[in-house]
Scaffold this active site. Structure first.
Site, mmCIF file in Angstrom:
data_model
loop_
_atom_site.group_PDB
_atom_site.id
_atom_site.type_symbol
_atom_site.label_atom_id
_atom_site.label_comp_id
_atom_site.label_asym_id
_atom_site.label_seq_id
_atom_site.Cartn_x
_atom_site.Cartn_y
_atom_site.Cartn_z
ATOM 1 N N ASP A 146 0.837 -1.190 0.032
ATOM 2 C CA ASP A 146 0.014 0.061 0.167
ATOM 3 C C ASP A 146 0.990 1.156 -0.111
ATOM 4 O OD1 ASP A 146 -2.508 1.385 0.052
ATOM 5 O OD2 ASP A 146 -2.706 1.422 2.151
ATOM 6 N N LYS A 149 2.921 3.000 -5.641
ATOM 7 C CA LYS A 149 2.164 2.039 -6.507
ATOM 8 C C LYS A 149 3.317 1.626 -7.695
ATOM 9 C CE LYS A 149 -0.913 3.176 -4.018
ATOM 10 N NZ LYS A 149 -1.237 2.761 -2.745
ATOM 11 N N ASP A 174 -3.405 -3.122 -2.460
ATOM 12 C CA ASP A 174 -4.291 -1.985 -2.525
ATOM 13 C C ASP A 174 -4.272 -1.024 -3.694
ATOM 14 O OD1 ASP A 174 -6.716 -0.974 -1.562
ATOM 15 O OD2 ASP A 174 -5.819 0.300 -0.199
ATOM 16 N N ASN A 175 -5.184 -0.656 -4.120
ATOM 17 C CA ASN A 175 -5.079 0.332 -5.176
ATOM 18 C C ASN A 175 -4.583 0.165 -6.537
ATOM 19 O OD1 ASN A 175 -4.338 2.444 -2.393
ATOM 20 N ND2 ASN A 175 -6.219 2.729 -3.054
ATOM 21 N N GLU A 205 -10.703 4.796 -1.319
ATOM 22 C CA GLU A 205 -11.128 5.152 0.212
ATOM 23 C C GLU A 205 -11.845 6.325 0.176
ATOM 24 O OE1 GLU A 205 -8.220 3.659 -0.775
ATOM 25 O OE2 GLU A 205 -6.389 4.493 -0.157
HETATM 26 CA CA CA Z 1 -4.648 2.451 0.267
#
Ligand code: CA
Length: 224
Positions: A146, A149, A174-175, A205
């Protein structure tokens, strides 16, 4: 300005402000209240790049799949939101190591973890993930990516190279929605032959923009 660019403009409050807000408004020793207070901060003050409350069902699912004394590796602590969330779900013997490059984030994350009463099972290490990963030892039941990226792929490769995964280890990224340009990571984890990978649609989020989480189960090093 696109909706996404507008959202990103609002990212990155000073982590210290978040821990001060928690210390002022949350109940000490109550992880759920610490998380609720950070959620309130994200909604009312500044957007936070947390996992947020909307991926709760996914988090529950992941925790159903790991032992209660799991060892967790988190890459990217930021303000300590997921460290508090994950550590509060671990049973006795479980532990979490979190890698974070931002000095102020480390300070804020440690403060939030301590405020939640979870310091005994959480260690937050200051440094670039690429420097910290080779210093780790043992294996982890869950790796949560997280952070930046662009680093997901290289860091997962470093985690594999260091032998930090065992067959059945979960890697949760995530993401990985399109807005984050996750192609290199997704292609790697889906085609290298060492993971069984599932894509789960979600939303960013505290927002309604589409996002996704990739859940990958490590098969083992294989013979390739
Ligand atoms: Ca995140």
């Amino acid at each position: 300005m696109t909706e996404f660019a507008d959202l990103v403009q609002r990212i990155e409050p000073h982590p210290r402000n978040v821990s001060h807000y928690v210390a002022k408004h949350a109940r000490r020793g109550d992880p759920a209240d610490v998380l609720a207070t950070m959620d309130r901060y994200a909604r009312e003050e500044r957007f936070l790049m947390n996992i947020g409350p909307d991926k709760g069902a996914l988090v529950e699912e992941v925790f159903d799949r790991i032992p209660s004394d799991a060892r967790i590796l988190e890459v990217g602590a930021y303000c300590g939101y997921s460290a508090v969330l994950f550590a509060s779900k671990l049973g006795g013997g479980g532990s979490l190591v979190s890698l974070e490059v931002g000095e102020e984030s480390v300070e804020a994350a440690r403060a939030n973890v301590a405020f939640a009463g979870l310091s005994d099972r959480v260690e937050i290490l200051l440094g670039a993930s690429g420097d910290s990963i080779p210093m780790l030892s043992g294996t982890f039941d869950l790796v949560f990516l997280d952070h930046w990226k662009d680093l997901y792929k290289a860091d997962l490769q470093a985690i594999e190279a260091k032998g930090l995964l065992k067959p059945g280890s979960l890697v949760v990224a995530d993401n990985v929605g399109e807005s984050f340009n996750p192609t290199a990571y997704l292609e790697y984890v889906r085609t290298c032959g060492r993971f069984d990978s599932e894509h789960r649609e979600s939303t960013i989020e505290y927002h309604t923009l589409p996002d996704a989480v990739e859940i990958s189960v490590y098969r083992g090093p294989g013979t390739a």
